[in-house]
Design an enzyme around this catalytic site. Structure first.
Site, PDB file in Angstrom:
ATOM      1  CE  LYS A  82     -18.807  -1.056 -57.511  1.00  0.00           C
ATOM      2  NZ  LYS A  82     -18.508   0.249 -58.090  1.00  0.00           N
ATOM      3  CG  ASP A 128     -16.247   2.315 -45.525  1.00  0.00           C
ATOM      4  OD1 ASP A 128     -17.457   2.581 -45.614  1.00  0.00           O
ATOM      5  OD2 ASP A 128     -15.391   2.751 -46.334  1.00  0.00           O
ATOM      6  CD  GLU A 177     -12.242   3.411 -51.942  1.00  0.00           C
ATOM      7  OE1 GLU A 177     -13.047   4.145 -52.502  1.00  0.00           O
ATOM      8  OE2 GLU A 177     -12.255   3.163 -50.726  1.00  0.00           O
ATOM      9  CE  LYS A 212     -11.913   4.885 -47.841  1.00  0.00           C
ATOM     10  NZ  LYS A 212     -12.966   4.844 -48.847  1.00  0.00           N
ATOM     11  CG  HIS A 270     -22.155   0.776 -54.201  1.00  0.00           C
ATOM     12  ND1 HIS A 270     -21.577   0.883 -52.962  1.00  0.00           N
ATOM     13  CD2 HIS A 270     -21.184   1.096 -55.090  1.00  0.00           C
ATOM     14  CE1 HIS A 270     -20.308   1.256 -53.102  1.00  0.00           C
ATOM     15  NE2 HIS A 270     -20.051   1.389 -54.393  1.00  0.00           N
ATOM     16  CG  HIS A 316     -18.585  -2.873 -50.631  1.00  0.00           C
ATOM     17  ND1 HIS A 316     -19.947  -2.745 -50.731  1.00  0.00           N
ATOM     18  CD2 HIS A 316     -18.119  -1.621 -50.420  1.00  0.00           C
ATOM     19  CE1 HIS A 316     -20.275  -1.465 -50.592  1.00  0.00           C
ATOM     20  NE2 HIS A 316     -19.189  -0.770 -50.389  1.00  0.00           N
ATOM     21  CE  LYS A 333     -20.651   0.522 -47.358  1.00  0.00           C
ATOM     22  NZ  LYS A 333     -19.916   1.612 -46.749  1.00  0.00           N
ATOM     23  NE  ARG A 354     -33.128  18.917 -39.514  1.00  0.00           N
ATOM     24  CZ  ARG A 354     -32.008  18.649 -38.848  1.00  0.00           C
ATOM     25  NH1 ARG A 354     -31.411  19.572 -38.149  1.00  0.00           N
ATOM     26  NH2 ARG A 354     -31.486  17.435 -38.874  1.00  0.00           N
TER      27      ARG A 354
END
Ligand code: BG6
EC number: 1.1.1.49
Length: 509
Positions: free
Chosen positions: A201, A254, A235, A357, A197, A259, A167, A60
Site C-alpha cells: 500500500k 488473520d 473493517e 470486523k 498486501h 498486517h 497467508k 481443475r
C-alpha cells in the site's frame, strides 16, 4: 537477475519486468478474480509487463484457453483499477493459456511443463517462471513437491523460478516453521515471495518517506516524546460467505500476525542502511525480535465477537448467525493486544494493536500519541482534554497524514482546543496510487524482495502472538468465549477497559 529493460542508474524510469511467464494455481478463486487478474491487466495497461508476457491459469475445470480468457476478461472489466483498453487487453490475452489439472495428479504438471516450454519458444519468456499459489495452505506442500518433481522449481534451466504464497503462513510458530521447511526444501528463500498486501500500500511505503526523508519527525519519534502508539485496522464488513477461511482462524491470526505486526515493525524500526533488498528486512527483524506482549495477558489483551446490530443503515446479523459458523464458534472477530518494544528508542512505550470486523467504519491508521506538555500555563481556561498531540498516518481510506495539536480559540479568552492539520493524498497529488497487488506482483516479477516478509519475520511474528493465542485457547477450554460487541460499534467493553486501566483511551477514528 538484472533487468535488461532498465538502466539501473535511472531511478526515474518505471521498472518494467523482464521476459517471464506466471502461473496462477487456483486461478478460478476469489483472490485471483478480484485482485490478481485485474492487477496483471493494470500492469499491462501501464506498460510494465514485458511484451511477450505469458499467463497460465491452472485449475481443475475443463476449460479451453478461450474459456479462461473470457473468465479473465470478466474479472478485469469488473475489478481493474485502470480503464479498459481493448488494444492493451488483446496484447495481454495473446499470452493466456489454461492448464486443467488437480494438485495431486502428475498429468496436470506434465501439461504445465509443455505449456511453459511452448510459451518460452513462442513468446520468448526465457525459462523465467513465477508460480502463484492462490490455494489453501494445506495444498502448499503437495504443489511444491510436484513442481520440484516435474523440474519446474528451477535449478538446471536457464531462467529463474519463484513461488508466491498468500497467508496464512501457518497458524502458530510450529506450523509456520514446518511450512517454511517445506517451501525451502524446494525453493531457496530468495525465490519465495510471501504476500502481505499491506506492504504494497502506498501509505505504508510513505511511512518510510515520512520518517527517513524528513528531519522534522525523527527527533521526536521515540520514548522521550511519545506516550503510546495505536495501530488500528477496522473493517465494517462482516464474515458473510467467509466461514471456510475464517472460522477457527480469527482476527489475531488473520490480521495482527501479518498486517499489523508489519506496520508495527515499520513504525518502530531504525533507519535501514539503504533501501537495497535485505536492509529493510534486517531492521524489521530487529524490531520483531525486541517486541513482546505486555503481561498479564488477561489485562493487556481483548477479544470479541460481533453480535447483531446496524451497519450502514441496515440491520446485520451476528457472527453466529452467519452462514457456515456453528452456534458455538469461539472465533474472535475483534482482537486487541498490547506490546512493548524493548529497545532504547521505545522502552516504556506501549504499542496497542487492534482489528475487528463489523466496526463503526472501515479505517486503518497508525497513531503516535505524544506525551502531554510537561506544564500547561493556561490552567482554568484550557479544555481539559487538550495536549494530546498525535501524528496519525491514515493508511486507508482517505489516505494521508494528520497532525493534531492545541490551538487558541479566537476570542478574548486564552482558550485552547485541539485542531487537525491534514495532508491528503487525493488533494496533493494528481497521480492515482497503484493497487497493492500491482506493486507486489511487479516487484516479484522483477525479483525485488524488499516488500515481502521473509521466513524469519513470519516466525518472529508467531513467536510474539502465540502466548495470547494460547491464553485464549485456555480460556475456551474452561468454557470462556470472546466478549460480545454490537455490530456497528467499536469493539467489546474489555478492549476499552484494557486501555482505561492505564489511563488511556482508544482513538475514535
Ligand atoms: C486480508 C484479510 O488480509 O485483508 C481480510 O484476510 C481483510 O480478512 C483484508 O478483510 C482487508 O484488506 P484491505 O486491503 O481491504 O484493508
Amino acid at each position: 537477475m538484472a533487468n535488461p529493460l532498465r538502466d539501473p542508474r535511472d531511478t526515474r524510469m518505471p521498472l518494467i519486468a523482464g521476459p517471464c511467464a506466471a502461473v496462477i494455481f487456483g486461478v478460478t478463486g476469489d483472490l485471483s478474480r478480484k485482485k490478481l487478474l485485474p492487477a496483471i491487466y493494470d500492469l499491462a495497461n501501464r506498460g510494465l509487463l514485458p511484451p511477450g508476457f505469458g499467463l497460465v491459469g491452472f485449475a481443475r475445470r475443463d476449460w479451453s484457453d478461450a474459456d479462461f480468457t473470457q473468465f479473465a476478461h470478466d474479472a478485469v472489466t469488473a475489478h481493474a483499477r485502470t480503464p479498459f483498453r481493448q488494444e492493451a487487453w488483446e496484447r495481454l490475452a495473446e499470452g493466456f493459456r489454461f492448464v486443467s489439472g488437480s494438485f495431486a495428479e502428475d498429468a496436470g504438471y506434465d501439461r504445465l511443463t509443455d505449456t511453459l516450454a511452448a510459451l518460452d519458444t513462442e513468446r520468448g519468456t526465457g525459462g523465467n517462471h513465477a508460480f502463484y499459489l492462490s490455494i489453501p495452505p494445506s495444498a502448499f506442500p503437495l504443489v511444491c513437491e510436484k513442481l520440484s518433481a516435474s523440474g519446474l522449481a528451477g535449478g538446471d534451466g536457464p531462467g529463474w523460478s519463484r513461488v508466491v504464497i498468500e497467508k496464512p503462513f501457518g497458524h502458530d510458530l510450529a506450523s509456520a516453521e514446518s511450512l517454511n521447511g517445506v517451501l525451502n526444501a524446494v525453493f531457496p528463500e530468495s525465490s519465495v515471495f510471501r504476500i502481505d498486501h499491506y506492504l504494497g500500500k502506498e501509505t505504508v511505503q510513505n511511512l518510510l518517506a515520512l520518517r527517513f526523508a524528513n528531519q522534522l519527525f525523527e527527533p521526536v519519534w521515540n520514548a522521550n516524546h511519545i506516550d503510546h502508539v495505536q495501530i488500528t485496522m477496522a473493517e465494517d464488513i462482516g464474515l458473510d460467505g467467509r466461514a471456510g477461511y475464517y472460522d477457527g482462524i480469527g482476527a489475531a491470526r488473520d490480521v495482527i500476525q501479518n498486517h499489523l505486526l508489519q506496520l508495527l515493525a515499520l513504525t518502530a524500526m531504525e533507519e535501514p542502511v539503504s533501501f537495497s533488498p535485505g536492509a529493510l528486512q534486517t531492521e524489521k527483524i530487529k524490531v520483531l525480535s525486541a517486541a513482546r506482549l505486555i503481561e498479564p495477558l488477561a489485562d493487556n489483551s481483548a477479544r470479541g465477537q460481533y453480535t447483531a446490530g446496524w451497519q450502514g443503515g441496515r440491520p446485520v446479523v451476528g457472527l453466529l448467525a452467519e452462514d457456515g459458523f456453528s452456534a458455538t464458534s469461539t472465533t474472535e472477530t475483534f482482537a486487541a493486544i498490547a506490546l512493548e518494544v524493548n529497545t532504547r528508542r521505545w522502552a516504556g512505550v506501549p504499542f496497542y494493536l487492534r482489528t475487528g470486523k463489523r466496526l463503526g467504519r472501515r479505517v486503518t491508521e497508525i497513531a503516535l500519541v505524544f506525551k502531554r506538555a510537561p506544564h500547561l500555563p493556561f490552567d482554568s481556561l484550557v479544555d481539559t482534554d487538550i495536549g494530546k498531540n498525535a501524528l496519525v498516518i491514515r493508511v486507508q481510506p482517505d489516505e494521508g497524514i494528520t497532525l493534531r495539536f492545541g490551538s487558541k480559540v479566537p476570542g478574548h479568552l486564552m482558550e485552547v482546543r485541539d485542531v487537525n492539520m491534514d495532508f491528503s493524498y487525493g488533494a496533493a497529488f494528481a497521480e492515482e496510487s497503484p493497487e497493492a497487488y500491482e506493486r507486489l506482483i511487479l516487484d516479484m516479477l522483477l525479483g525485488e524482495p524488499s516488500l515481502f516478509p521473509v521466513n524469519r519475520e513470519v516466525e518472529l511474528s508467531w513467536r510474539i502472538l502465540d502466548p495470547v493465542l494460547a491464553h485464549w485457547a485456555e480460556a475456551d477450554a474452561a468454557g470462556g468465549r470472546p466478549d460480545p460487541y454490537q455490530a456497528g460499534g467499536w469493539g467489546p467493553a474489555s478492549a476499552v477497559a484494557m486501555l482505561a486501566r492505564t489511563g488511556r483511551e482508544w482513538r475514535r477514528p
